[in-house]
Design a protein around this motif. Structure first.
Motif, PDB file in Angstrom:
ATOM      1  N   UNK A   1      79.171  85.513  41.859  1.00  0.00           N
ATOM      2  CA  UNK A   1      79.698  86.622  42.656  1.00  0.00           C
ATOM      3  C   UNK A   1      80.202  86.135  44.007  1.00  0.00           C
ATOM      4  N   UNK A   2      79.394  85.288  44.676  1.00  0.00           N
ATOM      5  CA  UNK A   2      79.806  84.755  45.985  1.00  0.00           C
ATOM      6  C   UNK A   2      81.118  83.998  45.877  1.00  0.00           C
ATOM      7  N   UNK A   3      81.226  83.232  44.809  1.00  0.00           N
ATOM      8  CA  UNK A   3      82.411  82.439  44.599  1.00  0.00           C
ATOM      9  C   UNK A   3      83.633  83.347  44.440  1.00  0.00           C
ATOM     10  N   UNK A   4      83.460  84.358  43.628  1.00  0.00           N
ATOM     11  CA  UNK A   4      84.545  85.309  43.404  1.00  0.00           C
ATOM     12  C   UNK A   4      84.981  85.943  44.714  1.00  0.00           C
ATOM     13  N   UNK A   5      83.961  86.248  45.525  1.00  0.00           N
ATOM     14  CA  UNK A   5      84.271  86.906  46.786  1.00  0.00           C
ATOM     15  C   UNK A   5      85.111  85.986  47.672  1.00  0.00           C
ATOM     16  N   UNK A   6      84.655  84.733  47.719  1.00  0.00           N
ATOM     17  CA  UNK A   6      85.363  83.767  48.566  1.00  0.00           C
ATOM     18  C   UNK A   6      86.809  83.623  48.107  1.00  0.00           C
ATOM     19  N   UNK A   7      86.983  83.543  46.810  1.00  0.00           N
ATOM     20  CA  UNK A   7      88.328  83.364  46.276  1.00  0.00           C
ATOM     21  C   UNK A   7      89.146  84.638  46.406  1.00  0.00           C
ATOM     22  N   UNK A   8      88.439  85.771  46.626  1.00  0.00           N
ATOM     23  CA  UNK A   8      89.154  87.035  46.815  1.00  0.00           C
ATOM     24  C   UNK A   8      89.695  87.598  45.535  1.00  0.00           C
ATOM     25  N   UNK A   9      89.234  87.059  44.400  1.00  0.00           N
ATOM     26  CA  UNK A   9      89.754  87.591  43.141  1.00  0.00           C
ATOM     27  C   UNK A   9      89.101  88.922  42.794  1.00  0.00           C
ATOM     28  N   UNK A  10      87.866  89.098  43.293  1.00  0.00           N
ATOM     29  CA  UNK A  10      87.217  90.396  43.031  1.00  0.00           C
ATOM     30  C   UNK A  10      86.653  90.906  44.353  1.00  0.00           C
ATOM     31  N   UNK A  11      87.404  91.784  45.079  1.00  0.00           N
ATOM     32  CA  UNK A  11      86.946  92.198  46.399  1.00  0.00           C
ATOM     33  C   UNK A  11      85.661  93.026  46.316  1.00  0.00           C
ATOM     34  N   UNK A  12      84.800  92.734  47.269  1.00  0.00           N
ATOM     35  CA  UNK A  12      83.530  93.470  47.345  1.00  0.00           C
ATOM     36  C   UNK A  12      83.816  94.916  47.726  1.00  0.00           C
TER      37      UNK A  12
ATOM     38  N   UNK B   1      84.853  71.823  41.304  1.00  0.00           N
ATOM     39  CA  UNK B   1      83.583  71.160  41.572  1.00  0.00           C
ATOM     40  C   UNK B   1      83.040  71.567  42.943  1.00  0.00           C
ATOM     41  N   UNK B   2      83.955  71.634  43.920  1.00  0.00           N
ATOM     42  CA  UNK B   2      83.506  71.979  45.266  1.00  0.00           C
ATOM     43  C   UNK B   2      82.993  73.413  45.293  1.00  0.00           C
ATOM     44  N   UNK B   3      83.728  74.307  44.646  1.00  0.00           N
ATOM     45  CA  UNK B   3      83.301  75.714  44.614  1.00  0.00           C
ATOM     46  C   UNK B   3      81.944  75.827  43.932  1.00  0.00           C
ATOM     47  N   UNK B   4      81.798  75.066  42.881  1.00  0.00           N
ATOM     48  CA  UNK B   4      80.544  75.068  42.115  1.00  0.00           C
ATOM     49  C   UNK B   4      79.365  74.732  43.024  1.00  0.00           C
ATOM     50  N   UNK B   5      79.553  73.662  43.816  1.00  0.00           N
ATOM     51  CA  UNK B   5      78.421  73.223  44.630  1.00  0.00           C
ATOM     52  C   UNK B   5      78.264  74.083  45.887  1.00  0.00           C
ATOM     53  N   UNK B   6      79.351  74.730  46.314  1.00  0.00           N
ATOM     54  CA  UNK B   6      79.307  75.465  47.573  1.00  0.00           C
ATOM     55  C   UNK B   6      78.656  76.840  47.418  1.00  0.00           C
ATOM     56  N   UNK B   7      78.857  77.472  46.269  1.00  0.00           N
ATOM     57  CA  UNK B   7      78.351  78.843  46.109  1.00  0.00           C
ATOM     58  C   UNK B   7      77.286  78.910  45.030  1.00  0.00           C
ATOM     59  N   UNK B   8      76.204  79.591  45.367  1.00  0.00           N
ATOM     60  CA  UNK B   8      75.086  79.644  44.435  1.00  0.00           C
ATOM     61  C   UNK B   8      75.402  80.547  43.250  1.00  0.00           C
ATOM     62  N   UNK B   9      75.965  81.721  43.552  1.00  0.00           N
ATOM     63  CA  UNK B   9      76.191  82.663  42.453  1.00  0.00           C
ATOM     64  C   UNK B   9      77.680  82.817  42.182  1.00  0.00           C
TER      65      UNK B   9
END
Ligand SMILES: [Mg+2]
Ligand SMILES: [Zn+2]
Ligand SMILES: [Zn+2]
Lengths: 75, 974
Positions: free
Chosen positions: B940-951, B930-938
């Motif tokens: 992609x940003x969420x993935x980046x933060x979690x580091x599961x898909x490096x930019x 829920x927090x990730x949902x509200x914190x990141x708009x897209x």
């Protein structure tokens, strides 16, 4: 005789080694006598525990998995 | 008064005071028992000597020069004509007398024993145990010694006659020794006679001596006495008691060496034992015992002064008599009288001593009585005080208020003030308040000028004063809407008994509160009163607003779920609104939601047959839910409650959904969306529910519990059946054919079987009655929704009240072998032991009524006993826990820094945040999502933060492959 230490509701009681004890006392900045107490006659104590020893009790906890507590053995 | 610097208390020592210290701190010696002379002036060296402090305003203290109010008062002293015992130490005196030598005063222990006890005391002190246990053991061991290990003197028993008399008890030869010996030699009824020859032989005493002893002309020595006693198996001693005067005891104690005193855990430096015997009595300052002037101009003295007068009078008589050489008997009487007065001066509630009384017969309130008990100095004046800016009145409900608010009567608002510090920003407001004066509501009562002078605002001067207000002034304005106050209902059993509310000033005389805050306060409106406290500084107001406001207390620390929620009619309301999912037209739907934030209806739920749009109850309710709420659980009524994206799709909203103790939806909203959202939700649910219940109409009457005649006769049949079966049981019992249940006697078995049969009969009657109630019966609605009452209540109203019980058994008490004189002795039948076959609707027979009253009385007594018991228990528990504090390192420690818990609650979590119910586990993953949902708009940003898909970077064409390599190799420098 029933060995209470085998009962599922009795948590693990172990005698703390002297060097571990020093770490504990240093961590909390206390003397040995400031610890909570446990009676020598407490059936949960391991047989080798003597007066003046410090016991480490590791309990299962719903919220933190394990809760560790230390007690000083007294008469 | 403001220029005193705060002092830090380093340590406090308790000990005894030396007589010389009393004299040193004394402002004057007191010698006359008189207080004032004929002109009303205090007599010098009398009990009201002006050197003891001043109480009359305007006079100056002769000791410190200050005026009344700032003079703290000064002690005086009385030189006692003879030493007396201090009642507070009688037990310790007894112990010391028993444990020390009567000759050399040393402790009756060998050096080794003494050393051992000294070590034990050290050990006890370190472990924080009661040192008294060790010293008691030391005295016990010392008492065992017959002779002093130091000087060899024989030790006698010490007897203590309460409160302050001590005797030495010696075993001495009885005066009738010759008669006793002669009688024993005659032999008893069947005993053998002993001749003097035989006695002489057996005791190895000269025959002539024996004859002398028998004639009474020679007193046998101790060894001879023991020999005769042994030979004849008799006791030749009697007790001889020797009274120890206080002066003897004082001499005795003076000789106890310091090191022996220390072996008993007493610090000899500070507390010599002889100081427990008073030779000087300190006289409390007049400020501690002020005299009051009655209406008729007569002075009335304090109880302590009266007692001091008695002491001085006796003291003087004692001295006069002693100087005149009065006989010892008279002196001793006076000494005892002096002891009595000094004793009662300190404690007037000693058992075995008649309390000193006032002329009117009222017992005097002396030193101890001032300190002890609920109204004493500690519990009455220090732990609990009366305070200003508080109000108390009856409470009444107001559903239009928010749960955060409290309705305050205008007359209360005009008394309770808040201090405004006038600045440029609020000077206009301040002037307006002052110009309104003290009578009109948002007015002011006092102002304080920058020079510190306080002025009262009156109707006359308010206009003038308002013009003078400038920044830098202080204005004490009335309470206004939005002010924060503390609200409380006794008994304050948990933290939610005292909460902060926002003021809404209202007419009339009662405090008004929203009904949803009744559960935490345990309040109802049958005459309950509550207290309000207006906060007096900015820090307190901020703290109250942040920590104590009602919305911050929605979750209970007791079980970690909401304690505030919909109650009673709110629950019936939401049940009616959602259970059958009724339809509402636009006007009705808007009316339901009129008191909420919703002012536009959503898309209609559908179009009815007439082509009109409609909204269903569940859809109306859904308007109150947060848009992204998802919940699914089994509800109160047993159906599944399904909420998807803030829409109630299925299920009935009742107690387990929005109720007070752990209503799922309220609980979830509080935990997920926060207290503010929860406050809004609870407010809106309660108002929606009120509109809903008013829409449908909801009332209950006697007809709602009345069943058709046909059903009544069926119930009668069931009960008759049960009676027959009870009769069969009794017959089987009387024939001796009843088989006892394992572990029960036959009688118990019979009782149990009868109880079982009858309770089944009651249940059957209830079931029959229930068949005739429809789902829309208001009592059934209330029971099913959990709003109020249960099916059992309904059973008792319509079916049968059933078995009445006292102490868990059928009613057995009353007359001999029967409960009432209406029955035959030993009648075991149902009706003779309190079975009520009637229902509350049909009415109870007189006998049934009586049994019912018996059962009811037990309940009342139980609650009365329980509350007083648990109240005392709570007091003890709170006193034991009050000094525990969670430290910054997470440990819980007491004031001496010993650890009570190594981690708060052994897990370091707040009970408010973690529900204590097993299924209330915290779903960490869901929260993280829920927090990730509200914190990141897209995404992609969420993935980046979690580091599961490096930019991918543009730094090097090989960056990606290198990063992958790094991931594999765990070792890295940072
Ligand atoms: Mg009440
Ligand atoms: Zn003074
Ligand atoms: Zn001695």
């Amino acid at each position: 005789m029933v060995d209470v230490s085998q009962h599922e509701l009795v948590p693990e009681h172990t005698v703390l080694e002297e060097d571990e004890l020093e770490d504990v006392l240093a961590e909390y900045d206390i003397d040995r006598t400031d610890l909570p107490k446990i009676k020598r006659t407490d059936p949960a104590l391991p047989d080798e525990a003597e007066i003046g020893d410090v016991i480490e009790i590791v309990r299962d906890s719903r919220t933190t998995d394990q809760a560790v507590v230390y007690r000083l053995v007294v008469d | 008064m403001r220029n005193t610097t705060p002092k830090d208390i380093g340590s406090i020592n308790f000990g005894l005071m030396e007589p010389e210290e009393y004299r040193e701190m004394s402002a004057t010696k007191i010698i006359t028992a008189d207080t004032y002379d004929d002109d009303g002036f205090p007599i010098d060296m009398g009990l009201m000597d002006p050197r003891l402090g001043v109480i009359d305003p305007g006079l100056e203290c002769k000791t410190c020069g200050q005026h009344s109010g700032s003079c703290p008062g000064h002690f005086g002293h009385i030189e006692l004509a003879a030493p007396v015992i201090h009642v507070g130490f009688t037990k310790l005196i007894r112990r010391l007398l028993r444990g020390t030598c009567r000759e050399c005063s040393r402790l009756l222990l060998t050096e080794d024993e003494k050393e051992e006890f000294r070590q034990q005391i050290d050990q006890s002190r370190k472990l924080g145990r009661d040192v008294n246990d060790v010293t008691k053991a030391a005295i016990r061991q010392a008492r065992k010694k017959d002779r002093c290990p130091h000087c060899g003197e024989i030790q006698y028993d010490i007897e203590h006659e309460k409160p302050t008399t001590y005797y030495e008890v010696q075993q001495v030869l009885t005066s009738e020794y010759s008669q006793r010996i002669a009688a024993a030699m005659q032999g008893g009824e069947d005993g053998e006679r002993t001749t003097p020859d035989e006695l002489a032989e057996e005791t190895e005493i000269d025959l002539t001596r024996i004859n002398e002893i028998l004639s009474g002309s020679f007193r046998p020595r101790e060894s001879q006495r023991k020999a005769i006693e042994k030979a004849l198996d008799i006791d030749l001693t009697e007790e001889d008691t020797n009274k120890l005067m206080p002066s003897d005891i004082r001499d005795w104690f003076e000789a106890i060496p310091d090191e022996d005193v220390e072996a008993l855990g007493i610090d000899a430096e500070r507390s010599r034992p002889e100081w427990m015997i008073l030779t000087v009595l300190p006289v409390p300052p007049v400020t501690a015992r002020p005299s009051i002037t009655l209406d008729n101009g007569q002075r009335s003295e304090d109880d302590l002064t009266h007692k001091l007068v008695d002491i001085i009078r006796i003291n003087q008589r004692f001295m006069e008599n002693r100087e005149a050489g009065a006989p010892q008997l008279i002196i001793e009487d006076l000494w005892e009288l002096l002891q009595y007065h000094v004793t009662t001066f300190m404690d007037n509630e000693i058992s075995g001593t008649p309390p000193a009384r006032h002329r009117s017969g009222r017992p005097l309130k002396t030193l101890s009585q001032r300190l002890k008990g609920k109204e004493g100095r500690f519990r009455g004046s220090l732990s609990g005080k009366r305070v200003n800016f508080s109000a108390r009145t009856v409470i009444s409900p107001d559903p239009t208020l928010s749960l955060n608010e409290v309705g305050v009567p205008d007359r209360v608002a005009k008394e309770m003030t808040q201090t405004m510090n006038v600045t440029e920003r609020n000077v206009a407001d301040a002037r307006r308040y002052v110009s309104n004066g003290p009578e009109a509501h948002p007015g002011a009562n006092y102002v304080r000028r920058p020079d510190g002078r306080r002025l009262k605002v009156t109707e006359k001067n308010c206009e003038e004063l308002a013009k003078k207000i400038e920044p830098g002034w202080e204005v004490n304005r009335h309470l206004i809407d939005g002010d924060i106050v503390i609200f409380n209902r006794q008994p304050s059993l948990h933290r939610m008994s005292i909460m902060a509310h926002e003021v809404v000033v209202m007419p009339y005389k009662t405090f008004r509160l929203n009904t949803v805050v009744c559960p935490p306060y345990n309040a109802d409106f049958d005459g309950d009163e509550m207290n309000m406290h207006a906060l007096q500084n900015e820090e307190a107001r901020a703290e109250a607003r942040v920590l104590m406001r009602v919305q911050e207390q929605i979750l209970s620390p007791r079980f970690g779920e909401n304690i505030i929620g919909a109650i009673q009619d709110h629950i019936s309301g939401t049940y009616l609104l959602t259970h059958d999912n009724p339809r509402f037209n636009e006007t009705q739907a808007l009316d339901l939601l009129r008191a909420t934030r919703i002012d536009e209806l959503p898309e209609p739920s559908g179009i009815d047959d007439e082509g009109e749009p409609f909204w269903t109850g569940r859809d109306v309710f859904s308007e109150l839910l947060p848009d992204d709420l998802n919940l699914e659980f089994t509800g109160t009524v047993g159906d599944d409650v399904v909420i998807e994206d803030g829409q109630l799709l299925e299920g009935t909203i009742a107690e387990d959904e929005v109720g007070e103790f752990g209503g799922k939806i309220v609980d979830t909203i509080t935990k997920v969306y926060g207290n503010t959202r929860a406050r809004i939700f609870i407010n809106e649910v309660s108002t929606l529910a009120m509109r809903a219940i008013m829409h449908f109409g909801f009332s209950i009457g006697i007809d709602d519990e009345t069943i058709p005649e046909e059903a009544e006769s069926r119930i009668d049949e069931t009960i008759d059946d049960a009676y027959d079966r009870v009769e069969e049981l009794i017959e089987a019992y009387e024939r001796g054919e009843l088989e006892s249940l394992p572990g029960r006697t036959i009688d118990e078995t019979l009782e149990m079987k009868i109880m079982q049969t009858l309770s089944r009969a009651r249940d059957n009657a209830g079931n029959i009655a229930e068949e005739h109630f429809t789902e829309d019966n208001p009592a059934v609605v209330m029971a099913n929704s959990g709003a109020r009452g249960s099916m059992l209540n309904l059973t008792q109203m319509a079916g049968a009240v059933g078995q009445q019980a006292v102490r868990g058994e059928r009613i057995n008490r009353g007359y001999e072998d029967r409960t009432l004189s209406h029955y035959k002795p030993d009648d075991l039948s149902a009706e003779a032991h309190g079975f009520v076959e009637n229902s509350y609707t049909s009415g109870l027979t007189p006998r049934e009524f009586f049994f019912h009253a018996m059962g009811g009385r037990e309940g009342l007594v139980d609650t009365a006993v329980r509350t007083s018991k648990s109240g005392y228990l709570q007091r003890r528990l709170i006193n034991a826990l009050s000094e525990l504090e969670t430290q910054y390192d997470g440990t819980v420690r007491d004031t001496s820094d010993t650890i009570v818990q190594f981690e708060f609650g052994e897990d370091g979590t707040s009970p408010v945040m973690v529900s204590s119910s097993e299924e209330g586990d915290v779903d960490v993953e869901q929260i993280a999502d829920r927090i990730l949902e509200s914190e990141f708009d897209s995404e992609a940003e969420k993935e980046e933060f979690l580091g599961s898909k490096p930019e991918p970077t543009n730094l090097s064409e090989h960056a990606d492959s290198r990063r992958i390599a790094e991931d594999v190799e765990v070792t890295s420098d940072d």
